[in-house]
Enzyme design. Sequence first.
Site, PDB file in Angstrom:
ATOM      1  N   CYS B 108       4.971   5.501   0.662  1.00  0.00           N
ATOM      2  CA  CYS B 108       6.289   6.114   0.469  1.00  0.00           C
ATOM      3  C   CYS B 108       6.305   6.574  -0.976  1.00  0.00           C
ATOM      4  O   CYS B 108       6.505   5.759  -1.879  1.00  0.00           O
ATOM      5  CB  CYS B 108       7.428   5.132   0.741  1.00  0.00           C
ATOM      6  SG  CYS B 108       9.047   5.856   0.371  1.00  0.00           S
ATOM      7  N   CYS B 111       9.886   6.120  -2.817  1.00  0.00           N
ATOM      8  CA  CYS B 111      10.569   4.849  -3.030  1.00  0.00           C
ATOM      9  C   CYS B 111       9.761   3.722  -2.405  1.00  0.00           C
ATOM     10  O   CYS B 111       8.730   3.306  -2.923  1.00  0.00           O
ATOM     11  CB  CYS B 111      11.985   4.921  -2.458  1.00  0.00           C
ATOM     12  SG  CYS B 111      12.971   3.475  -2.803  1.00  0.00           S
ATOM     13  N   SER B 112      10.187   3.256  -1.240  1.00  0.00           N
ATOM     14  CA  SER B 112       9.558   2.066  -0.667  1.00  0.00           C
ATOM     15  C   SER B 112       9.817   1.957   0.823  1.00  0.00           C
ATOM     16  O   SER B 112       9.819   0.870   1.369  1.00  0.00           O
ATOM     17  CB  SER B 112      10.128   0.832  -1.363  1.00  0.00           C
ATOM     18  OG  SER B 112      11.539   0.833  -1.216  1.00  0.00           O
ATOM     19  N   CYS B 113      10.056   3.089   1.496  1.00  0.00           N
ATOM     20  CA  CYS B 113      10.366   3.059   2.923  1.00  0.00           C
ATOM     21  C   CYS B 113       9.234   2.373   3.683  1.00  0.00           C
ATOM     22  O   CYS B 113       8.069   2.652   3.464  1.00  0.00           O
ATOM     23  CB  CYS B 113      10.577   4.471   3.456  1.00  0.00           C
ATOM     24  SG  CYS B 113      12.029   5.243   2.728  1.00  0.00           S
TER      25      CYS B 113
END
Lengths: 106, 208
Positions: B108, B111-113
């Site tokens: 991702c 971000c951090s999906c």
Amino acid sequence: MNGVHDVGGKHGFGTVTTEEQEPVFHGQWERDVFSVIGLYFAAGLCPLDEFRHSIEVMDPAEYLSTPYYVHWLRAAENLGFWNDLFTPEELEARITELESNEKEGL
Amino acid sequence: MEQITSSDGYTQPPPYAALRVKAIQSLLVDKGLVVEDALNEVVDLYENRIGPKDGAAVIARAWAEPEFRQQLLDDGTGTLAELGMTGFEGAHVVFVENTDTVHNVVVCTLCSCYPWAVLGLPPAWYKAPQYRSRAVMEPRDVLQEFGTFVPDDKEVRVWDSTAEIRYIVIPERPAGTEDLTVEQLAELVNRDSMIGTRLATPRQEAIA
């Protein structure tokens, strides 16, 4: 939004560091931050786009120089303000209060 | 090359972090917006209950049951929902399969999906800029840092997750596992193999 969070393809960050047997949380502060955002999600206070936005408006220098859960901490603050859960003044007052309690060993 | 950023996966907090979040929690509790038990419960859910073992069970079943595998590939979100695997993040989940000609890896960049409902919370490296910046630019080099060597004649596909779509890799089933049960197969499905940065664990390493 072409902000600092858009790191795909950027150079200079160095090699990936992995951890054997990594714990889910690396300290109580991470649990605390996660719990607040978790409840925001559960309460429907932050659709994902809004959550992402609340991180993307962070100070870019702080974004790059802090660990991941500081991004969530800023999200917890911004979403708190935007949803009228608390004001910036209330937050600062509470921080001062907790700080002085700590100093007095309460 | 000399490393510029800290090498600890960015987990050390700045001094203000702990106090600021305590202040937020205490305001929310005092105003009656949340109860303390709920704060602890959400932590417990993701620290102790939901995790990579859930994803591993799904992948092992996909290895064992071709029909189920096809279902996952055709409609990941729906198939997971039938298994009760839905999460706060409420995104669509797409399964991508490794074959003898294709290796998939998930990132991702923004971000951090990550598919929380199936894999739990992502590891620190997944959320750090080192992985996010480089996985799309030089995936083979990044994979080598995980000890994963993909031959030059095998295609590497990088999937950039978003708030709407998250990806899970179905790793290749290790050789010599025909006689294992689904439960035993699940032991071979390590977390990183579902992100695509590693392969499934060989039988001799997993079942000692």
